[in-house]
Design an enzyme around this catalytic site. Sequence first.
Site, PDB file in Angstrom:
ATOM      1  N   GLU A 129       0.153   0.101   3.730  1.00 20.36           N
ATOM      2  CA  GLU A 129      -0.127   1.191   2.788  1.00 20.36           C
ATOM      3  C   GLU A 129      -0.885   2.385   3.360  1.00 20.36           C
ATOM      4  O   GLU A 129      -1.947   2.759   2.843  1.00 20.36           O
ATOM      5  CB  GLU A 129      -0.894   0.646   1.562  1.00 20.36           C
ATOM      6  CG  GLU A 129      -0.081  -0.288   0.716  1.00 20.36           C
ATOM      7  CD  GLU A 129      -0.739  -0.668  -0.625  1.00 20.36           C
ATOM      8  OE1 GLU A 129      -1.927  -0.345  -0.836  1.00 20.36           O
ATOM      9  OE2 GLU A 129      -0.063  -1.276  -1.452  1.00 20.36           O
ATOM     10  N   GLU A 153       4.436  -6.725  -1.842  1.00 20.95           N
ATOM     11  CA  GLU A 153       3.389  -7.029  -2.817  1.00 20.95           C
ATOM     12  C   GLU A 153       3.948  -6.818  -4.215  1.00 20.95           C
ATOM     13  O   GLU A 153       4.543  -5.782  -4.503  1.00 20.95           O
ATOM     14  CB  GLU A 153       2.157  -6.114  -2.622  1.00 20.95           C
ATOM     15  CG  GLU A 153       1.398  -6.390  -1.338  1.00 20.95           C
ATOM     16  CD  GLU A 153       0.118  -5.561  -1.195  1.00 20.95           C
ATOM     17  OE1 GLU A 153      -0.375  -5.036  -2.221  1.00 20.95           O
ATOM     18  OE2 GLU A 153      -0.371  -5.445  -0.066  1.00 20.95           O
TER      19      GLU A 153
END
Length: 506
Positions: free
Chosen positions: A345, A448
Amino acid sequence: MKTINSKSQLFVIASVFAMFIVSNGRTINSNNELIRAVNLGGWLVTEGWMKPSLFDSIPNKDFLDGVGLQFKSTTIGKFLVAELGGGTIIAANRTSASGWETFRLWRINETSFHVRVFNKQFLGIESNGVSLVAVSTESETSGIFQIIRKSDDPNRVRIKAPNGLFLQAKTENLVTADSNGDGQWSANDPSVFEMSIVDRLQGEYQVTNGYGPMKAPKIMKDHWDTFIHEKDFSFIANSGLNAVRIPVGWWTAKDPTPPKPYVGGSLEALDRAFLWAKKYNLKVILDLHAAPGSQNGYEHSSSRDGFIEWGQTEETIEESVRVIEFFTARYAPNPSLYAVELINEPRAPGVSLSVLTKYYDDGYKAVRRHAPNAFVVLSNRLSGEPKELFPLASGMTAVVIDVHYYNLFSGIFNDLTVDQNIDFVKTNRSNELQDITTSNGPLTFVGEWVSEWQVQGATKEEYQRFSNAQLQVWGQASFGWAYWSLKNVNNHWSMDWMIKNGYINL
Ligand SMILES: *[C@@H]1O[C@H](CO)[C@@H](O)[C@H](O)[C@H]1NC(C)=O
Ligand SMILES: *[C@@H]1O[C@H](CO)[C@@H](O)[C@H](O)[C@H]1NC(C)=O
Ligand SMILES: *[C@@H]1O[C@H](CO)[C@@H](O)[C@H](O)[C@H]1NC(C)=O
């Protein structure tokens, strides 16, 4: 009729997905089954919200690194502000508070702090004077401050300056460090401020620096030894999962003597995870979740204070490549090493596409020097374009794009009902995923997701429907998916709990 209809539609959809999985399994991902993984989040990279008790006995634990504080002068009734966000004086003339009015602590020990402002300068006192300024760019040479709380009203504070005197807001334009700070805590004492805590970070930096070098090593070792055990790996293997995604921090590659405040011992824990993975025939996706300087400013990248400093210097990139090379070389001999995720991320625009592209290029080569066949996972940027890594990926083999799909973290989910949440997954997310899952492009990985939403008081059956919808849609990803996470005090975020209690049925 409605029920029967939607059931038969579901069946058709499920069958299509099943065919898709089989054909992908044979064509794109030869010899490799689709990844059905769980993240081992909050283990080797601390996240306080997942296990708050880890922070329980930190002294003065409101004042950890990165905490954002705002101060309203009780006499003037206005907030302290780093004028222009920093680089000049501190004034006391703002009627409302946001970025310029937020002061972030760097903790030296439980009583002493450096204080950083919006444009990254540190607080200090003007040379040859008493006025408060934010001009220093070096923490070391900036001022050391203390915050004294009123014992029966901890949001009333005085701020002790490096010269040993206390700040006072004399006028809207004049904030000086020249009060004895010994009066009553009355509202007409210009050295008294009303403090609000507007932001807290509870990551690896905060927990290790919060406990300090004497206490942190034992606290962290106990956490590593107890949070994830061998029996978790056997449970995972027996639950219909075939892999774990393991978030790691850059400091683990520096074991046994990582730079302060990090403490040694995490590499041993990671070594154990690889042994257990091998024993229980689970694949490992090793994920560099916290890169030096922080790639997204969140606690889960071990940010010290919310700023993104990864990629702003060559050094942070080179260091990250060395970390990737270290881990890959160490675990390549273990047949469980299946994929290496170069960074988790990175956030746009703080991390630019060009910097990230250079890093991904170098990181890819570092993996390939030791693991010619491992998958290399490229995480999409938060707030980036879904296909922006495609040109880069086209020059790579066994490459995977990681996307994270939560029905959270955006206002669009605030008022959705159960069915609207499920529809969002089945239509909007499904379309997004199909758009990036191409026959000649990179593989796709929903690295995720979680069966949690903004809906309050949903029933078990509703959670089951939500989980099932997600499992079906994420089953379209050509590399696979990973739940966030295995263990969490918040039950729905714990796949362990969700499986054991029948909320998720694999
Ligand atoms: C905290 O740090 C300050 C500044 O370095 C030092 O003067 C003080 O003695 C330290 N206090 C403790 C309790 O270690
Ligand atoms: C606050 O004071 C500074 C310094 O005098 C001045 O430049 C600024 O314009 C003032 N801001 C407001 C909102 O009054
Ligand atoms: C989801 O997709 C539908 C249909 O394309 C669209 O009308 C809706 O606005 C989308 N929802 C969100 C939250 O983007």
